[in-house]
Design a protein around this motif. Structure first.
Motif, mmCIF file in Angstrom:
data_model
loop_
_atom_site.group_PDB
_atom_site.id
_atom_site.type_symbol
_atom_site.label_atom_id
_atom_site.label_comp_id
_atom_site.label_asym_id
_atom_site.label_seq_id
_atom_site.Cartn_x
_atom_site.Cartn_y
_atom_site.Cartn_z
ATOM 1 N N LYS A 47 0.832 -1.209 0.000
ATOM 2 C CA LYS A 47 0.000 0.000 0.000
ATOM 3 C C LYS A 47 0.864 1.256 0.000
ATOM 4 O O LYS A 47 0.415 2.314 0.415
ATOM 5 C CB LYS A 47 -0.936 -0.015 1.206
ATOM 6 C CG LYS A 47 -1.949 -1.138 1.124
ATOM 7 C CD LYS A 47 -3.167 -0.837 1.909
ATOM 8 C CE LYS A 47 -4.181 -1.938 1.681
ATOM 9 N NZ LYS A 47 -5.415 -1.704 2.348
ATOM 10 N N MET A 48 2.100 1.093 -0.481
ATOM 11 C CA MET A 48 2.994 2.246 -0.594
ATOM 12 C C MET A 48 2.401 3.213 -1.607
ATOM 13 O O MET A 48 1.982 2.800 -2.682
ATOM 14 C CB MET A 48 4.384 1.817 -1.072
ATOM 15 C CG MET A 48 5.154 0.997 -0.058
ATOM 16 S SD MET A 48 5.869 1.978 1.234
ATOM 17 C CE MET A 48 7.121 2.845 0.344
ATOM 18 N N PRO A 49 2.360 4.516 -1.284
ATOM 19 C CA PRO A 49 1.840 5.486 -2.252
ATOM 20 C C PRO A 49 2.779 5.582 -3.455
ATOM 21 O O PRO A 49 3.988 5.534 -3.322
ATOM 22 C CB PRO A 49 1.800 6.802 -1.475
ATOM 23 C CG PRO A 49 2.516 6.570 -0.208
ATOM 24 C CD PRO A 49 2.736 5.112 -0.025
ATOM 25 N N THR A 50 2.174 5.662 -4.635
ATOM 26 C CA THR A 50 2.946 5.810 -5.860
ATOM 27 C C THR A 50 2.437 7.039 -6.613
ATOM 28 O O THR A 50 1.264 7.391 -6.521
ATOM 29 C CB THR A 50 2.817 4.560 -6.756
ATOM 30 O OG1 THR A 50 1.431 4.323 -7.006
ATOM 31 C CG2 THR A 50 3.422 3.340 -6.105
ATOM 32 N N VAL A 54 -2.520 4.100 -10.027
ATOM 33 C CA VAL A 54 -3.603 3.710 -9.138
ATOM 34 C C VAL A 54 -3.104 2.536 -8.294
ATOM 35 O O VAL A 54 -2.573 1.558 -8.827
ATOM 36 C CB VAL A 54 -4.856 3.297 -9.947
ATOM 37 C CG1 VAL A 54 -5.944 2.793 -9.015
ATOM 38 C CG2 VAL A 54 -5.344 4.466 -10.778
ATOM 39 N N GLN A 55 -3.240 2.654 -7.006
ATOM 40 C CA GLN A 55 -2.774 1.600 -6.111
ATOM 41 C C GLN A 55 -3.794 0.462 -6.092
ATOM 42 O O GLN A 55 -4.938 0.653 -5.720
ATOM 43 C CB GLN A 55 -2.566 2.157 -4.699
ATOM 44 C CG GLN A 55 -1.906 1.192 -3.763
ATOM 45 C CD GLN A 55 -0.479 0.860 -4.169
ATOM 46 O OE1 GLN A 55 0.151 1.547 -4.949
ATOM 47 N NE2 GLN A 55 0.015 -0.225 -3.651
ATOM 48 N N GLU A 56 -3.375 -0.710 -6.530
ATOM 49 C CA GLU A 56 -4.238 -1.891 -6.511
ATOM 50 C C GLU A 56 -3.924 -2.701 -5.270
ATOM 51 O O GLU A 56 -2.863 -2.565 -4.671
ATOM 52 C CB GLU A 56 -3.992 -2.732 -7.771
ATOM 53 C CG GLU A 56 -4.338 -1.999 -9.045
ATOM 54 C CD GLU A 56 -4.039 -2.833 -10.275
ATOM 55 O OE1 GLU A 56 -3.635 -3.997 -10.143
ATOM 56 O OE2 GLU A 56 -4.212 -2.295 -11.374
ATOM 57 N N ASP A 117 -9.410 -11.191 2.007
ATOM 58 C CA ASP A 117 -9.484 -10.370 3.208
ATOM 59 C C ASP A 117 -8.095 -10.351 3.847
ATOM 60 O O ASP A 117 -7.667 -11.354 4.418
ATOM 61 C CB ASP A 117 -10.514 -10.962 4.174
ATOM 62 C CG ASP A 117 -10.650 -10.151 5.449
ATOM 63 O OD1 ASP A 117 -9.918 -9.146 5.629
ATOM 64 O OD2 ASP A 117 -11.481 -10.527 6.289
ATOM 65 N N PRO A 118 -7.374 -9.236 3.763
ATOM 66 C CA PRO A 118 -6.009 -9.202 4.291
ATOM 67 C C PRO A 118 -5.923 -9.310 5.812
ATOM 68 O O PRO A 118 -4.848 -9.521 6.353
ATOM 69 C CB PRO A 118 -5.469 -7.855 3.799
ATOM 70 C CG PRO A 118 -6.672 -7.030 3.533
ATOM 71 C CD PRO A 118 -7.766 -7.969 3.161
ATOM 72 N N ILE A 144 -1.152 -12.312 6.269
ATOM 73 C CA ILE A 144 -0.892 -11.393 5.150
ATOM 74 C C ILE A 144 -0.472 -10.049 5.756
ATOM 75 O O ILE A 144 -1.240 -9.408 6.466
ATOM 76 C CB ILE A 144 -2.144 -11.219 4.276
ATOM 77 C CG1 ILE A 144 -2.570 -12.581 3.704
ATOM 78 C CG2 ILE A 144 -1.871 -10.208 3.167
ATOM 79 C CD1 ILE A 144 -3.897 -12.553 2.986
ATOM 80 N N ASP A 145 0.758 -9.647 5.480
ATOM 81 C CA ASP A 145 1.267 -8.389 5.978
ATOM 82 C C ASP A 145 0.843 -7.245 5.058
ATOM 83 O O ASP A 145 0.466 -7.472 3.903
ATOM 84 C CB ASP A 145 2.807 -8.415 6.052
ATOM 85 C CG ASP A 145 3.294 -9.408 7.099
ATOM 86 O OD1 ASP A 145 2.674 -9.518 8.166
ATOM 87 O OD2 ASP A 145 4.311 -10.078 6.832
ATOM 88 N N THR A 146 0.921 -6.038 5.571
ATOM 89 C CA THR A 146 0.643 -4.840 4.779
ATOM 90 C C THR A 146 1.875 -3.960 4.829
ATOM 91 O O THR A 146 2.406 -3.684 5.906
ATOM 92 C CB THR A 146 -0.566 -4.066 5.332
ATOM 93 O OG1 THR A 146 -1.697 -4.958 5.350
ATOM 94 C CG2 THR A 146 -0.897 -2.868 4.470
ATOM 95 N N VAL A 147 2.335 -3.538 3.656
ATOM 96 C CA VAL A 147 3.514 -2.679 3.558
ATOM 97 C C VAL A 147 3.047 -1.280 3.208
ATOM 98 O O VAL A 147 2.293 -1.091 2.251
ATOM 99 C CB VAL A 147 4.478 -3.211 2.470
ATOM 100 C CG1 VAL A 147 5.672 -2.290 2.312
ATOM 101 C CG2 VAL A 147 4.914 -4.618 2.802
#
Length: 148
Positions: A47-50, A54-56, A117-118, A144-147
């Protein structure tokens, strides 16, 4: 004639189910050519901003095959199955990238978009083939980790 065809189809389906391996009951370790091979799974959502994209919510995976001896060169990764609740997904073929870190450690990497579902863990199954024999490695309750 239709009854015979229907009965034949039913019998064929039952035989297919009877020979289907119980994939999700397999361990996360197997012995292949006197080498113990273990599956270690890492999954995350980036979920790093780019800028300008569009962030998928793609699921990234790095599955490690680690062994106490050199992994056999004939070992082939066929597919990855991911299961969450009653849903399951299969990734195979060109969607998998095999990376060799050394003789004892391989990495199977993928990026795929799932309706997952993360917040809930998943089960991961890796299908391997060696000398025309299929084996499965399964790791249960993988977080499931979130970055960010």
């Amino acid at each position: 004639m239709k009854k015979v065809a229907l009965l034949s189809l039913g019998a064929a389906l039952l035989v297919g189910c009877a020979t289907q391996p119980v994939v999700w009951e397999q361990p996360n370790q197997i012995t292949v050519e006197q080498a113990t091979v273990e599956l270690k799974s890492n999954l995350w959502i980036n979920k790093m901003p780019t800028i300008g994209e569009v962030q998928e919510s793609n699921l990234h995976g790095a599955l490690y095959l680690e062994s106490d001896k050199a992994l056999p060169a004939e070992l082939d990764v066929e597919s990855i199955s991911i299961k969450q609740g009653d849903e399951s997904w299969v990734i195979d073929g060109d969607l998998l990238e095999l990376r060799t870190h050394n003789q004892n450690q391989w990495e199977v990497a993928f990026v795929w978009q799932f309706a997952i579902d993360p917040e809930q863990p998943v089960d991961v199954a890796l299908q391997l083939t060696i000398n025309n024999q299929q084996d499965w490695l399964v790791e249960k309750n993988v977080k499931i980790d979130t970055v960010y």
